[in-house]
Write an enzyme that holds these catalytic residues in place. Sequence first.
Site, PDB file in Angstrom:
ATOM      1  N   ALA A 257       3.006   2.880  -5.428  1.00  0.00           N
ATOM      2  CA  ALA A 257       2.502   1.820  -6.471  1.00  0.00           C
ATOM      3  C   ALA A 257       1.146   1.192  -6.068  1.00  0.00           C
ATOM      4  CB  ALA A 257       3.620   0.937  -6.584  1.00  0.00           C
TER       5      ALA A 257
ATOM      6  N   LYS B 208       4.992  22.068 -10.930  1.00  0.00           N
ATOM      7  CA  LYS B 208       6.511  21.977 -11.478  1.00  0.00           C
ATOM      8  C   LYS B 208       6.537  21.801 -12.893  1.00  0.00           C
ATOM      9  CE  LYS B 208       9.869  18.286 -11.596  1.00  0.00           C
ATOM     10  NZ  LYS B 208      10.133  16.679 -11.563  1.00  0.00           N
TER      11      LYS B 208
ATOM     12  N   GLY C 206       0.687  -1.100   0.080  1.00  0.00           N
ATOM     13  CA  GLY C 206       0.029   0.018   0.014  1.00  0.00           C
ATOM     14  C   GLY C 206       0.943   1.347  -0.166  1.00  0.00           C
ATOM     15  N   GLY C 207       2.094   1.239  -0.731  1.00  0.00           N
ATOM     16  CA  GLY C 207       2.641   2.538  -1.156  1.00  0.00           C
ATOM     17  C   GLY C 207       2.170   3.161  -2.202  1.00  0.00           C
TER      18      GLY C 207
ATOM     19  N   PRO D 218      13.407  22.033 -18.828  1.00  0.00           N
ATOM     20  CA  PRO D 218      11.826  22.373 -18.694  1.00  0.00           C
ATOM     21  C   PRO D 218      10.839  21.342 -19.321  1.00  0.00           C
ATOM     22  CG  PRO D 218      13.048  23.240 -20.583  1.00  0.00           C
ATOM     23  CD  PRO D 218      13.802  22.587 -20.014  1.00  0.00           C
TER      24      PRO D 218
ATOM     25  N   VAL E  10       8.690   8.273   0.472  1.00  0.00           N
ATOM     26  CA  VAL E  10       9.542   9.365  -0.314  1.00  0.00           C
ATOM     27  C   VAL E  10       9.141   9.374  -1.912  1.00  0.00           C
ATOM     28  CG1 VAL E  10      11.370  10.210   0.931  1.00  0.00           C
ATOM     29  CG2 VAL E  10      11.629   8.204  -0.555  1.00  0.00           C
TER      30      VAL E  10
ATOM     31  N   ILE F  74       7.377   7.437 -10.313  1.00  0.00           N
ATOM     32  CA  ILE F  74       5.802   7.626 -10.463  1.00  0.00           C
ATOM     33  C   ILE F  74       5.373   7.431 -11.788  1.00  0.00           C
ATOM     34  CG2 ILE F  74       3.612   8.798  -9.995  1.00  0.00           C
ATOM     35  CD1 ILE F  74       5.272   9.872  -7.328  1.00  0.00           C
TER      36      ILE F  74
HETATM   37  C1  LIG Z   1      15.148   8.411  -2.118  1.00  0.00           C
HETATM   38  C2  LIG Z   1      14.263   8.341  -3.018  1.00  0.00           C
HETATM   39  C3  LIG Z   1      13.475   9.473  -3.504  1.00  0.00           C
HETATM   40  C4  LIG Z   1      12.529   9.496  -4.311  1.00  0.00           C
HETATM   41  N1  LIG Z   1      11.974  10.518  -5.098  1.00  0.00           N
HETATM   42  C5  LIG Z   1      11.130  10.270  -5.938  1.00  0.00           C
HETATM   43  C6  LIG Z   1      10.595  11.397  -6.683  1.00  0.00           C
HETATM   44  O1  LIG Z   1      10.779  12.463  -6.491  1.00  0.00           O
HETATM   45  N2  LIG Z   1       9.656  11.247  -7.647  1.00  0.00           N
HETATM   46  C7  LIG Z   1       9.184   9.887  -8.039  1.00  0.00           C
HETATM   47  O2  LIG Z   1       8.260   9.715  -8.916  1.00  0.00           O
HETATM   48  N3  LIG Z   1       9.587   9.096  -7.155  1.00  0.00           N
HETATM   49  C8  LIG Z   1      10.702   9.059  -6.430  1.00  0.00           C
HETATM   50  N4  LIG Z   1      11.083   8.047  -5.649  1.00  0.00           N
HETATM   51  C9  LIG Z   1      10.626   6.521  -5.810  1.00  0.00           C
HETATM   52  C10 LIG Z   1       8.953   6.542  -5.080  1.00  0.00           C
HETATM   53  O3  LIG Z   1       9.314   6.831  -3.880  1.00  0.00           O
HETATM   54  C11 LIG Z   1       8.600   5.093  -5.357  1.00  0.00           C
HETATM   55  O4  LIG Z   1       8.352   4.851  -6.551  1.00  0.00           O
HETATM   56  C12 LIG Z   1       7.225   5.037  -4.646  1.00  0.00           C
HETATM   57  O5  LIG Z   1       7.130   5.347  -3.288  1.00  0.00           O
HETATM   58  C13 LIG Z   1       6.522   3.772  -4.802  1.00  0.00           C
HETATM   59  O6  LIG Z   1       6.919   2.757  -3.802  1.00  0.00           O
HETATM   60  P1  LIG Z   1       6.398   1.432  -3.575  1.00  0.00           P
HETATM   61  O7  LIG Z   1       4.863   1.696  -3.373  1.00  0.00           O
HETATM   62  O8  LIG Z   1       6.857   0.400  -5.001  1.00  0.00           O
HETATM   63  O9  LIG Z   1       6.997   0.679  -2.451  1.00  0.00           O
HETATM   64  P2  LIG Z   1       6.770   1.011  -0.738  1.00  0.00           P
HETATM   65  O10 LIG Z   1       6.493   2.413  -0.583  1.00  0.00           O
HETATM   66  O11 LIG Z   1       8.036   0.443  -0.291  1.00  0.00           O
HETATM   67  O12 LIG Z   1       5.504   0.371  -0.468  1.00  0.00           O
HETATM   68  C14 LIG Z   1       5.584  -1.239  -0.140  1.00  0.00           C
HETATM   69  C15 LIG Z   1       4.285  -1.655   0.531  1.00  0.00           C
HETATM   70  O13 LIG Z   1       4.582  -3.066   0.697  1.00  0.00           O
HETATM   71  C16 LIG Z   1       4.032  -3.408   1.850  1.00  0.00           C
HETATM   72  N5  LIG Z   1       4.871  -4.703   2.156  1.00  0.00           N
HETATM   73  C17 LIG Z   1       5.744  -5.223   1.978  1.00  0.00           C
HETATM   74  N6  LIG Z   1       5.824  -6.466   2.286  1.00  0.00           N
HETATM   75  C18 LIG Z   1       4.819  -6.761   3.025  1.00  0.00           C
HETATM   76  C19 LIG Z   1       4.502  -8.102   3.507  1.00  0.00           C
HETATM   77  N7  LIG Z   1       5.203  -8.964   3.786  1.00  0.00           N
HETATM   78  N8  LIG Z   1       3.087  -8.056   3.880  1.00  0.00           N
HETATM   79  C20 LIG Z   1       2.197  -7.171   3.636  1.00  0.00           C
HETATM   80  N9  LIG Z   1       2.471  -5.955   3.134  1.00  0.00           N
HETATM   81  C21 LIG Z   1       3.987  -5.882   2.576  1.00  0.00           C
HETATM   82  C22 LIG Z   1       4.518  -2.275   2.796  1.00  0.00           C
HETATM   83  O14 LIG Z   1       3.790  -2.479   3.631  1.00  0.00           O
HETATM   84  C23 LIG Z   1       4.004  -0.996   1.817  1.00  0.00           C
HETATM   85  O15 LIG Z   1       2.594  -0.966   2.151  1.00  0.00           O
HETATM   86  C24 LIG Z   1      12.015   8.017  -4.758  1.00  0.00           C
HETATM   87  C25 LIG Z   1      12.694   6.881  -4.126  1.00  0.00           C
HETATM   88  C26 LIG Z   1      13.601   6.986  -3.242  1.00  0.00           C
HETATM   89  C27 LIG Z   1      14.217   5.812  -2.696  1.00  0.00           C
END
Ligand SMILES: Cc1cc2nc3c(=O)[nH]c(=O)nc-3n(C[C@H](O)[C@H](O)[C@H](O)COP(=O)(O)OP(=O)(O)OC[C@H]3O[C@@H](n4cnc5c(N)ncnc54)[C@H](O)[C@@H]3O)c2cc1C
Length: 505
Positions: free
Chosen positions: A18, A81, A15-16, A99, A50, A349
């Site tokens: 993505a 932006k 639930g991030g 830009p 983040v 994103i």
């Molecule tokens: C330093 C940094 C800066 C960034 N800046 C940008 C930016 O400016 N612009 C941009 O577009 N992107 C940016 N990103 C990327 C962006 O943060 C990610 O693409 C976005 O947050 C998506 O993350 P996610 O949902 O894939 O993973 P996460 O946020 O890690 O979510 C993972 C999910 O999986 C769940 N999960 C994991 N294991 C289990 C389990 N065993 N059981 C149940 N649930 C589980 C967790 O609870 C969580 O809900 C950045 C990334 C980093 C590292």
Amino acid sequence: MSQSALIKRILIVGGGTAGWMTAAAMGKLLAPLKIDVTLLESDQIGTVGVGEATLPHIRFFNRRLGIDEADFMAQTAATFKLGIEFRDWARKGDAYIHPFGDYGRDIKGVPFHHYWLRLRQRGRAWRIGEFSAPVMISEFGRFAMPVEDERSVMSSFSYAYQFDAGLYAKYLRRFAEACGVRRIEGKITTVIQRGEDGFIEAVKTEDGRRVEADLFVDCSGFRGLLIEQTLKAGFEDWSAVLPCDRAVAVPCENAAPSLPYTRATARGAGWQWRIPLQHRVGNGYVYCSEHVSDDEAAQTLMASLEGRPRAEPNFLRFRAGKRRRQWVKNCVSIGLSSGFLEPLESTSIYLIQASVTKLLELFPDRDFRACDIDEFNRAMDLEYERIRDFLILHYHATERDDTPFWDYVRTMKIPDSLAYKMTLFRKRGVVVKYKDGLFLHPSWIAVYLGQRVMPDMYDPRAEFIAEDELEKTLSAMRNLIRKTAESLPDHSDFIRRYCPAPGTV
Ligand SMILES: Cc1cc2nc3c(=O)[nH]c(=O)nc-3n(C[C@H](O)[C@H](O)[C@H](O)COP(=O)(O)OP(=O)(O)OC[C@H]3O[C@@H](n4cnc5c(N)ncnc54)[C@H](O)[C@@H]3O)c2cc1C
């Protein structure tokens, strides 16, 4: 296709950003199919939290979902932006903006930058940025919506958002739940595969619940719980060409009116971001752990904050690269589980959006045809590779030799696909064109020229126009852009009127 082969249940794991972007899109856009869409996440594990700067494509995602822009921006404390400012990249003291928009106008079918190069070779010292409306609007700290009338310079750009990642996830969650997506809280401890073909059948949570589905979307973050830990998709490591592997992030108070662009300042072993939101500024130092320690990186970041920090520094680790296959059997990985490219051009994103869009285009039934899976993987490989090359360009095309980090990236071997593009630009100012994948002509121009990759020659057809006439035409263009930019409302005032976040006015 028989009714019985239809997908009836989708489980999104994570639930991030993505997970909730996928849930919102599936909940809304697949509604007529009456599929049961469930999202399972673990508060215990949490999210990366983040990811605050975006690309203009997000507006089309929101529009498809029917999201009201002003409401969305207010709820996520977003700002506009218009691009990214790069400071100190090719040389210390340099600055340029990449830009979201065009430079000048093509004349007699010849791209604008060739005319600019011609006058530059004659000693005209105009910056290419002076021919870009979003660059000039950014420099004046202004904003207004672009228009559709192609005769106006206000039609030559697009825009994206800078928002609070935590508020964004909450916003999407509300949206997805209103579309009927079910949320389960729980930590997955076991993934159960079918005996005959290894397809995922169900996941089990710590408290013993079993959740079954036909299609699994792995949004579990860097760990890739399903795609890697279970299905062993494999990882293509790109850290030799994108060596930054850590970041430290910290928000701080707003010390000045918010600017309509993100800033990326080169540092001794990486670069630092500055993302202005309505209620605070997001900051972070992306660095290579081989060249700087965590403590030093944190000190560099904290010493350069413009306002008081609003949290403790948050350290993150990652590796550049992507899954060898992002869709395996009945599991599609989206977000950090599918790969990671550092946030220099705010592309993560966008990649989530591209994966969701592609998955909807190739939405399977329970037969999971190899041709759909192959096409998805091919398209996503291409997306990743295009971005990889563009990111490498920022590091490799530098004159900096002041630290071992910059020595490494300046002299490292780069992919042939990028070497070819750079040679063509260096020799004759031509930008390699492609139809699919990110970063079109103006983006490459911005970064080539910003990184001091100067073509040896311009297009001979740029001699179509007599020099004094060309000079007059470009001078008029430049004046019009400057005057237009100057006349627009201040960015902060525009936000205060259009989409103030609760508690900011
Ligand atoms: C330093 C940094 C800066 C960034 N800046 C940008 C930016 O400016 N612009 C941009 O577009 N992107 C940016 N990103 C990327 C962006 O943060 C990610 O693409 C976005 O947050 C998506 O993350 P996610 O949902 O894939 O993973 P996460 O946020 O890690 O979510 C993972 C999910 O999986 C769940 N999960 C994991 N294991 C289990 C389990 N065993 N059981 C149940 N649930 C589980 C967790 O609870 C969580 O809900 C950045 C990334 C980093 C590292």
